[in-house]
Design a protein around this motif. Structure first.
Motif, PDB file in Angstrom:
ATOM      1  N   ARG A 163       1.632  -3.266   0.369  1.00 28.35           N
ATOM      2  CA  ARG A 163       2.823  -3.972  -0.103  1.00 28.35           C
ATOM      3  C   ARG A 163       3.658  -4.442   1.093  1.00 28.35           C
ATOM      4  O   ARG A 163       4.131  -5.579   1.124  1.00 28.35           O
ATOM      5  N   THR A 209      -8.034  -4.683  -3.667  1.00 28.68           N
ATOM      6  CA  THR A 209      -6.809  -5.293  -3.154  1.00 28.68           C
ATOM      7  C   THR A 209      -6.858  -5.381  -1.632  1.00 28.68           C
ATOM      8  O   THR A 209      -6.504  -6.411  -1.046  1.00 28.68           O
ATOM      9  N   ARG A 240       0.432 -13.741  -5.847  1.00 29.54           N
ATOM     10  CA  ARG A 240       0.085 -12.930  -7.030  1.00 29.54           C
ATOM     11  C   ARG A 240      -0.217 -11.489  -6.638  1.00 29.54           C
ATOM     12  O   ARG A 240       0.213 -10.557  -7.314  1.00 29.54           O
ATOM     13  N   LEU A 241      -0.940 -11.314  -5.546  1.00 27.41           N
ATOM     14  CA  LEU A 241      -1.287  -9.972  -5.088  1.00 27.41           C
ATOM     15  C   LEU A 241      -0.027  -9.172  -4.763  1.00 27.41           C
ATOM     16  O   LEU A 241       0.095  -8.010  -5.145  1.00 27.41           O
ATOM     17  N   TYR A 242       0.936  -9.821  -4.115  1.00 27.72           N
ATOM     18  CA  TYR A 242       2.192  -9.143  -3.784  1.00 27.72           C
ATOM     19  C   TYR A 242       2.944  -8.754  -5.051  1.00 27.72           C
ATOM     20  O   TYR A 242       3.451  -7.633  -5.166  1.00 27.72           O
ATOM     21  N   ARG A 243       3.018  -9.652  -6.018  1.00 23.31           N
ATOM     22  CA  ARG A 243       3.684  -9.336  -7.289  1.00 23.31           C
ATOM     23  C   ARG A 243       3.004  -8.152  -7.963  1.00 23.31           C
ATOM     24  O   ARG A 243       3.665  -7.250  -8.489  1.00 23.31           O
ATOM     25  N   ASP A 244       1.674  -8.131  -7.936  1.00 20.56           N
ATOM     26  CA  ASP A 244       0.941  -7.003  -8.539  1.00 20.56           C
ATOM     27  C   ASP A 244       1.255  -5.687  -7.814  1.00 20.56           C
ATOM     28  O   ASP A 244       1.403  -4.653  -8.458  1.00 20.56           O
ATOM     29  N   LEU A 245       1.343  -5.734  -6.507  1.00 19.31           N
ATOM     30  CA  LEU A 245       1.659  -4.516  -5.731  1.00 19.31           C
ATOM     31  C   LEU A 245       3.066  -4.021  -6.037  1.00 19.31           C
ATOM     32  O   LEU A 245       3.297  -2.818  -6.108  1.00 19.31           O
ATOM     33  N   HIS A 272       4.759  -4.508  -8.883  1.00 17.52           N
ATOM     34  CA  HIS A 272       4.815  -4.016 -10.261  1.00 17.52           C
ATOM     35  C   HIS A 272       3.998  -2.753 -10.474  1.00 17.52           C
ATOM     36  O   HIS A 272       4.189  -2.058 -11.467  1.00 17.52           O
ATOM     37  N   ARG A 273       3.120  -2.456  -9.564  1.00 24.11           N
ATOM     38  CA  ARG A 273       2.280  -1.254  -9.692  1.00 24.11           C
ATOM     39  C   ARG A 273       3.134   0.005  -9.691  1.00 24.11           C
ATOM     40  O   ARG A 273       2.838   0.958 -10.374  1.00 24.11           O
TER      41      ARG A 273
END
Length: 155
Positions: A34, A95, A145-150, A152-153
């Motif tokens: 992140r 990831t 998108r990957l950053y947003r997923d990290l 929200h994880r």
């Protein structure tokens, strides 16, 4: 911190020493990724600006001092992504692989654009290729998108 007693052979034959050792828990790979992705997003904006300057045919002497450090930092961030052995969760491994690939792509994209700008004067075909450079492309969107997923994880 975890504490453990560790047995170690002594310098004297037949003796064993007990050592009281503290072990730090392994770092969470998602936290590291992140942080890396956040920095990469900031650098990505600057890389897009450098690529736009390259496409406009700006002088290499003005573009390279901004682009060179970006290339080095993208590669350094790619090297800092946790290795597969540090990611017990398969989702973290995927990831990490994706993040490492994007960072390498960004470094190579900026580096190659600077290389093309350096030799664009040699032919109209190269100059035309430089004018068509349009940014970091789909990998930039994937990084967002990957950053947003990290984020929200962990909520």
């Amino acid at each position: 911190m975890t504490r453990a007693m560790v047995r170690r052979r002594s310098a004297s034959p037949g003796r064993v020493e007990l050592l009281d050792v503290e072990f730090a828990p392994p770092p969470d790979p998602a936290v590291a990724m992140r942080r890396i992705a956040a920095e990469a997003l900031i650098l990505q904006d600057e890389a897009e600006a450098v690529l736009a300057d390259v496409a406009r045919g700006e002088h290499l002497g003005r573009v390279a001092p901004r682009g060179g450090p970006l290339v080095r930092r993208f590669f350094a961030l790619a090297d800092a992504v946790p290795p597969a052995v540090a990611c017990p969760d398969p989702a973290d491994r995927r990831t990490a692989d994706t993040l490492r690939t994007i960072l390498t792509h960004h470094a190579m994209q900026v580096s190659t654009a600077l290389d093309f700008l350096a030799v664009a004067w040699r032919s109209e075909r190269l100059a035309d290729h430089v004018r068509r450079i349009s940014g970091l492309g789909e990998p930039a969107l994937i990084l967002e998108r990957l950053y947003r997923d990290l984020i929200h994880r962990d909520g």
